[in-house]
Design a protein around this motif. Sequence first.
Motif, PDB file in Angstrom:
ATOM      1  N   MET A  31       0.809  -1.309  -0.033  1.00  0.00           N
ATOM      2  CA  MET A  31       0.133  -0.188  -0.056  1.00  0.00           C
ATOM      3  C   MET A  31       0.721   1.236   0.020  1.00  0.00           C
ATOM      4  SD  MET A  31      -0.998   2.799   2.166  1.00  0.00           S
ATOM      5  CE  MET A  31      -1.243   2.016   3.908  1.00  0.00           C
ATOM      6  N   ALA A  68      -6.687   3.689   0.755  1.00  0.00           N
ATOM      7  CA  ALA A  68      -6.045   3.558   2.118  1.00  0.00           C
ATOM      8  C   ALA A  68      -6.554   4.408   3.171  1.00  0.00           C
ATOM      9  CB  ALA A  68      -4.322   3.682   2.135  1.00  0.00           C
ATOM     10  N   CYS A 124      -7.407   4.166   6.198  1.00  0.00           N
ATOM     11  CA  CYS A 124      -6.992   4.118   7.530  1.00  0.00           C
ATOM     12  C   CYS A 124      -5.661   4.085   7.722  1.00  0.00           C
ATOM     13  CB  CYS A 124      -7.597   2.765   8.346  1.00  0.00           C
ATOM     14  SG  CYS A 124      -6.592   1.292   7.467  1.00  0.00           S
ATOM     15  N   GLY A 125      -4.950   4.410   6.694  1.00  0.00           N
ATOM     16  CA  GLY A 125      -3.430   4.548   6.650  1.00  0.00           C
ATOM     17  C   GLY A 125      -2.835   3.629   6.900  1.00  0.00           C
ATOM     18  N   GLY A 126      -3.342   2.170   6.703  1.00  0.00           N
ATOM     19  CA  GLY A 126      -2.282   0.801   6.942  1.00  0.00           C
ATOM     20  C   GLY A 126      -2.774   0.033   8.168  1.00  0.00           C
ATOM     21  N   ALA A 147      -5.175  -1.936   8.685  1.00  0.00           N
ATOM     22  CA  ALA A 147      -6.139  -3.165   8.327  1.00  0.00           C
ATOM     23  C   ALA A 147      -7.519  -2.929   9.254  1.00  0.00           C
ATOM     24  CB  ALA A 147      -5.558  -4.285   9.068  1.00  0.00           C
ATOM     25  N   SER A 148      -7.927  -1.561   8.885  1.00  0.00           N
ATOM     26  CA  SER A 148      -9.161  -1.481   9.290  1.00  0.00           C
ATOM     27  C   SER A 148     -10.203  -0.653   8.440  1.00  0.00           C
ATOM     28  CB  SER A 148      -9.095  -0.563  10.763  1.00  0.00           C
ATOM     29  OG  SER A 148      -8.562   0.492  10.410  1.00  0.00           O
ATOM     30  N   CYS A 149      -9.980  -0.529   6.824  1.00  0.00           N
ATOM     31  CA  CYS A 149     -10.675  -0.015   6.155  1.00  0.00           C
ATOM     32  C   CYS A 149     -11.171  -0.601   4.944  1.00  0.00           C
ATOM     33  CB  CYS A 149     -10.325   1.574   5.904  1.00  0.00           C
ATOM     34  SG  CYS A 149      -8.859   1.457   4.593  1.00  0.00           S
ATOM     35  N   ALA A 150     -10.320  -1.451   4.468  1.00  0.00           N
ATOM     36  CA  ALA A 150     -10.605  -2.425   3.402  1.00  0.00           C
ATOM     37  C   ALA A 150     -10.342  -1.606   2.170  1.00  0.00           C
ATOM     38  CB  ALA A 150     -11.515  -3.305   3.304  1.00  0.00           C
ATOM     39  N   CYS A 201      -7.782  -0.459   0.491  1.00  0.00           N
ATOM     40  CA  CYS A 201      -6.438  -0.841  -0.330  1.00  0.00           C
ATOM     41  C   CYS A 201      -6.283  -2.048  -0.737  1.00  0.00           C
ATOM     42  CB  CYS A 201      -5.254  -0.588   0.880  1.00  0.00           C
ATOM     43  SG  CYS A 201      -5.400  -2.034   2.118  1.00  0.00           S
ATOM     44  N   LEU A 213      -5.292  -7.326   1.316  1.00  0.00           N
ATOM     45  CA  LEU A 213      -5.206  -5.675   1.703  1.00  0.00           C
ATOM     46  C   LEU A 213      -3.799  -5.393   1.540  1.00  0.00           C
ATOM     47  CD1 LEU A 213      -7.362  -5.597   5.065  1.00  0.00           C
ATOM     48  CD2 LEU A 213      -8.061  -5.043   2.673  1.00  0.00           C
ATOM     49  N   CYS A 260      -2.110  -3.053   2.532  1.00  0.00           N
ATOM     50  CA  CYS A 260      -1.327  -2.579   3.722  1.00  0.00           C
ATOM     51  C   CYS A 260      -0.738  -3.819   4.633  1.00  0.00           C
ATOM     52  CB  CYS A 260      -2.117  -1.538   4.582  1.00  0.00           C
ATOM     53  SG  CYS A 260      -3.396  -2.451   5.285  1.00  0.00           S
TER      54      CYS A 260
HETATM   55  S1  FES Z   1      -5.078   0.962   4.407  1.00  0.00           S
HETATM   56 FE1  FES Z   1      -6.927   0.756   5.398  1.00  0.00          FE
HETATM   57  S2  FES Z   1      -6.983  -1.685   5.466  1.00  0.00           S
HETATM   58 FE2  FES Z   1      -5.184  -1.212   4.456  1.00  0.00          FE
END
Ligand code: FES
Length: 107
Positions: free
Chosen positions: A25, A38, A40-42, A44-47, A49, A85, A87
């Motif tokens: 990501m 991206a 949520c910035g990495g 793993a909470s937005c999906a 990416c 994902l 990230c």
């Molecule tokens: S950046 Fe949010 S889940 Fe990967």
Amino acid sequence: MPTVIFQLPDGTERKVTAASGTALMQAAVSNGVPGIVAECGGNASCATCHVYVDAAQSESAGPPNDVEDEMLDFTASERRPTSRLSCQLQLSDALDGLVVHVPEEQV
Ligand code: FES
């Protein structure tokens, strides 16, 4: 340094090189690859990416981790067996030449 090819929904591709250990990501965002939101910035909470790893390389890229696996149920575009994902996917020399497909929708 590994090189990754992002195949975009419009049929074009972007080639990106990043240091080993970089999240896929981050490599995409740093190089302005469209379609990797991206939010949520990495974490793993937005999906947003989400990528599809090329089927031939899916095994090398490995399976999603547990948190990632749960978040992959919330992707805007359909989840497939090769979904990751970006990230949560760390680049390494072993993944040099990796091809990933950016889905149509992220949000
Ligand atoms: S950046 Fe949010 S889940 Fe990967």
